[in-house]
Design a protein around this motif. Structure first.
Motif, PDB file in Angstrom:
ATOM      1  N   ASN A   7     -23.175 -65.131  17.616  1.00  0.00           N
ATOM      2  CA  ASN A   7     -22.416 -65.022  18.871  1.00  0.00           C
ATOM      3  C   ASN A   7     -21.059 -65.707  18.818  1.00  0.00           C
ATOM      4  O   ASN A   7     -20.240 -65.506  19.710  1.00  0.00           O
ATOM      5  CB  ASN A   7     -23.235 -65.590  20.033  1.00  0.00           C
ATOM      6  N   ASN A   8     -20.811 -66.512  17.789  1.00  0.00           N
ATOM      7  CA  ASN A   8     -19.556 -67.251  17.698  1.00  0.00           C
ATOM      8  C   ASN A   8     -18.483 -66.520  16.909  1.00  0.00           C
ATOM      9  O   ASN A   8     -17.399 -67.077  16.695  1.00  0.00           O
ATOM     10  CB  ASN A   8     -19.810 -68.625  17.061  1.00  0.00           C
ATOM     11  N   MET A   9     -18.768 -65.294  16.462  1.00  0.00           N
ATOM     12  CA  MET A   9     -17.802 -64.536  15.674  1.00  0.00           C
ATOM     13  C   MET A   9     -17.833 -63.082  16.138  1.00  0.00           C
ATOM     14  O   MET A   9     -18.914 -62.542  16.398  1.00  0.00           O
ATOM     15  CB  MET A   9     -18.178 -64.615  14.184  1.00  0.00           C
ATOM     16  N   PRO A  10     -16.660 -62.435  16.232  1.00  0.00           N
ATOM     17  CA  PRO A  10     -16.644 -61.026  16.648  1.00  0.00           C
ATOM     18  C   PRO A  10     -17.540 -60.166  15.744  1.00  0.00           C
ATOM     19  O   PRO A  10     -17.564 -60.346  14.524  1.00  0.00           O
ATOM     20  CB  PRO A  10     -15.175 -60.622  16.513  1.00  0.00           C
ATOM     21  N   ILE A  11     -18.242 -59.232  16.360  1.00  0.00           N
ATOM     22  CA  ILE A  11     -19.181 -58.390  15.627  1.00  0.00           C
ATOM     23  C   ILE A  11     -18.477 -57.585  14.539  1.00  0.00           C
ATOM     24  O   ILE A  11     -18.986 -57.452  13.431  1.00  0.00           O
ATOM     25  CB  ILE A  11     -19.965 -57.476  16.594  1.00  0.00           C
ATOM     26  N   TYR A  12     -17.283 -57.057  14.834  1.00  0.00           N
ATOM     27  CA  TYR A  12     -16.607 -56.228  13.847  1.00  0.00           C
ATOM     28  C   TYR A  12     -16.281 -57.026  12.584  1.00  0.00           C
ATOM     29  O   TYR A  12     -16.355 -56.493  11.470  1.00  0.00           O
ATOM     30  CB  TYR A  12     -15.364 -55.537  14.429  1.00  0.00           C
ATOM     31  N   ILE A  13     -15.973 -58.316  12.725  1.00  0.00           N
ATOM     32  CA  ILE A  13     -15.697 -59.152  11.553  1.00  0.00           C
ATOM     33  C   ILE A  13     -16.974 -59.381  10.757  1.00  0.00           C
ATOM     34  O   ILE A  13     -16.972 -59.359   9.525  1.00  0.00           O
ATOM     35  CB  ILE A  13     -15.046 -60.485  11.973  1.00  0.00           C
ATOM     36  N   GLN A  14     -18.087 -59.571  11.455  1.00  0.00           N
ATOM     37  CA  GLN A  14     -19.366 -59.761  10.771  1.00  0.00           C
ATOM     38  C   GLN A  14     -19.753 -58.505   9.983  1.00  0.00           C
ATOM     39  O   GLN A  14     -20.261 -58.597   8.859  1.00  0.00           O
ATOM     40  CB  GLN A  14     -20.453 -60.119  11.782  1.00  0.00           C
ATOM     41  N   ILE A  15     -19.491 -57.344  10.560  1.00  0.00           N
ATOM     42  CA  ILE A  15     -19.796 -56.097   9.855  1.00  0.00           C
ATOM     43  C   ILE A  15     -18.847 -55.931   8.666  1.00  0.00           C
ATOM     44  O   ILE A  15     -19.272 -55.515   7.577  1.00  0.00           O
ATOM     45  CB  ILE A  15     -19.729 -54.886  10.806  1.00  0.00           C
TER      46      ILE A  15
END
Length: 131
Positions: A7-15
């Motif tokens: 939850n502490n990082m944008p989802i698109y960056i995680q993907i």
């Protein structure tokens, strides 16, 4: 594909990071076709716009390329893949060193610990602990 989102990082960056890791570990090879926006969005149960943004950023970085009418593919540029690998290694190393400093280790301690770990092949051996 399974990703546990932070939850502490944008989802698109995680993907993006997940796709990059798939590439540098060889699970996705240069020239491989990448899942469609729709398929990936359904699989991850997230908004297709998030996947679209992920792919746009990966394309901007030269990691994937779009072939009109065919889809998106992993770049065939080995130098780009090596650059990704070095960047991810640098980030990992930076987090490690910062964590070691937070634990109170100085530069020489960190170097000695890493040297010992590399010599031991990364096994969990602690010479100063009795087992």
């Amino acid at each position: 594909m399974t990703i546990v989102f932070d939850n502490n990082m944008p989802i698109y960056i995680q993907i993006m990071n997940y796709v990059k890791k798939q590439i540098i570990t060889g699970k996705l090879s240069p020239g491989d076709k990448i899942e469609s926006v729709r398929d990936l969005a359904l699989e991850l149960q997230i908004n297709p716009n998030t996947i679209q943004r992920t792919f746009q950023e990966l394309e901007r970085e030269g990691i994937v390329e779009t072939r009109r009418g065919l889809g998106r593919f992993v770049t065939s540029e080995e130098s780009t893949i090596m650059l990704i690998k070095k960047e991810m290694a640098g980030e990992l190393l930076e987090r490690f060193v910062q964590g070691m400093k937070e634990l109170g280790f100085n530069k020489n301690d960190i170097i000695a610990i890493v040297t010992d770990a590399v010599k031991d092949g990364g096994t969990d051996k602690h010479p100063d602990r009795s087992e």
